[in-house]
Design an enzyme around this catalytic site. Structure first.
Site, short mmCIF file in Angstrom:
data_model
loop_
_atom_site.label_atom_id
_atom_site.label_comp_id
_atom_site.label_asym_id
_atom_site.label_seq_id
_atom_site.Cartn_x
_atom_site.Cartn_y
_atom_site.Cartn_z
N TYR A 1 -9.78 15.96 -9.53
CA TYR A 1 -9.17 15.20 -10.61
C TYR A 1 -8.19 16.07 -11.38
O TYR A 1 -7.09 15.65 -11.73
CB TYR A 1 -10.25 14.66 -11.55
CG TYR A 1 -9.74 13.70 -12.61
CD1 TYR A 1 -9.69 12.33 -12.37
CD2 TYR A 1 -9.29 14.17 -13.85
CE1 TYR A 1 -9.21 11.45 -13.34
CE2 TYR A 1 -8.81 13.30 -14.82
CZ TYR A 1 -8.78 11.94 -14.55
OH TYR A 1 -8.29 11.08 -15.51
N ASP B 1 0.88 -1.16 0.00
CA ASP B 1 0.00 0.00 0.00
C ASP B 1 0.92 1.21 0.00
O ASP B 1 1.61 1.49 0.99
CB ASP B 1 -0.90 -0.01 1.24
CG ASP B 1 -1.87 1.17 1.29
OD1 ASP B 1 -1.66 2.15 0.54
OD2 ASP B 1 -2.82 1.11 2.09
N LYS C 1 -4.07 15.22 -11.81
CA LYS C 1 -3.41 14.92 -13.08
C LYS C 1 -2.39 15.99 -13.47
O LYS C 1 -1.37 15.69 -14.11
CB LYS C 1 -4.46 14.72 -14.17
CG LYS C 1 -5.37 13.52 -13.90
CD LYS C 1 -4.56 12.28 -13.54
CE LYS C 1 -5.43 11.09 -13.20
NZ LYS C 1 -4.62 9.91 -12.81
#
Length: 302
Positions: A172, A72, A176
């Protein structure tokens, strides 16, 4: 094989682009550590069937050596232990690909920050940014012990495209854009050590989830274009893998240091194709076909 003897870590290689990248590094002969949270005995919150063991087996079957490690990447201790294992077993790290993501079920389309679920948005940023920084923190000291290393930050959209396109939501969008900027920043730190950092974006990728969405397989993907004509410019997950393999094998890879690249653009430069023989260039298509009235910039892109 052009990467025989090279040691790679593909962080986030359970499925999608990460699996495709690991596969192509293996096809080039590399030893590839593939990480993710889903194994044959334990699933992540994705509840998907793909496992890191499957990815490692694919790497080996293609000619490399695949080694799966459950990690993880939000847990610094797990990442530290992973890098210590690579040091003990291999003594070096030549290629680090940060492809950790996990946000498909967290972002909401076209929602301003006040309407977007806050917990999901903040979790998305942790998965997209914190994981990459944690992994770089622990892995790059091993990589820079030998000159010629390559760090790749995988994202969605080139820096040029993302600069003037709003990407779905503030969460988002930030995630990005951040990967492109991280690669640029890492490039400054790595250059004195003879290492290269860059970011790369695939195009419209035919991941397992995308194929399911259109009810097609990799063998029948063209059928989806009947309902979504633009799907003709999609690419397999291994296309971006071939791009990274070509970059890693290039003795002059430092010319790309700090740059934002795309799978289609790299394919044109190095001359490779996708697994079906095509050479899609999604981001050029987005500019020239979907936005034909936008003026071209100095690179020729609109």
């Amino acid at each position: 094989m052009m990467l025989r003897g090279k040691i790679a870590l593909v962080a986030g290689a359970t499925r999608g682009g990460g699996r495709g990248i690991a596969a192509e590094l293996g096809a080039a002969g590399a030893t590839v550590y593939v990480t993710g949270r889903t194994t044959r005995t334990r699933q992540s919150d994705y509840a998907r069937p793909e496992t890191i063991e499957e990815t490692a087996e694919l790497v080996t079957n293609l000619g490399g050596e695949g080694i799966s490690v459950q990690v993880d990447h939000l847990q610094p201790a797990e990442v530290k232990a992973l890098v210590e294992r690579i040091r003990q077993e291999q003594g070096r790290l030549d290629i680090l690909v940060n492809d950790i993501w996990g946000g498909e079920n967290l972002f909401e389309w076209n929602k301003p920050v006040w309407d977007h679920d806050l917990d999901n948005g903040l979790k998305l940023l942790r998965l997209a940014i914190d994981t990459h920084l944690i992994t770089a923190h622990h892995a790059l000291p091993l990589m820079i012990e030998n000159p010629g290393g390559l760090l790749v930050e995988v994202t969605d959209g080139t820096a040029e495209y993302n600069a003037d396109h709003y990407r779905l939501s503030p969460f988002y969008d930030l995630a990005k854009v951040a990967a492109n900027r991280m690669a640029w920043a890492h490039a400054k730190d790595l250059e004195p050590h003879g290492a290269t950092a860059l970011s790369i974006t695939p195009g419209w990728m035919r991941s397992e989830m995308m194929l399911e969405h259109f009810n097609v397989t990799e063998a029948t993907w063209r059928d989806a274009a009947r309902d979504q004509p633009h799907f003709v410019i999609s690419e397999s997950p291994r296309f971006v893998g071939r791009a990274i393999a070509a970059l890693a094998a290039d003795p002059n890879k430092a010319r790309w240091n700090g740059q934002s690249l795309s799978s289609g653009g790299v394919a044109k430069d190095y001359g490779f194709t996708d697994i079906d023989g095509s050479r899609p260039d999604c981001w050029r298509y987005m500019r020239e076909v979907m936005e034909p009235d936008k003026p071209a910039d100095a690179t020729g892109y609109r």
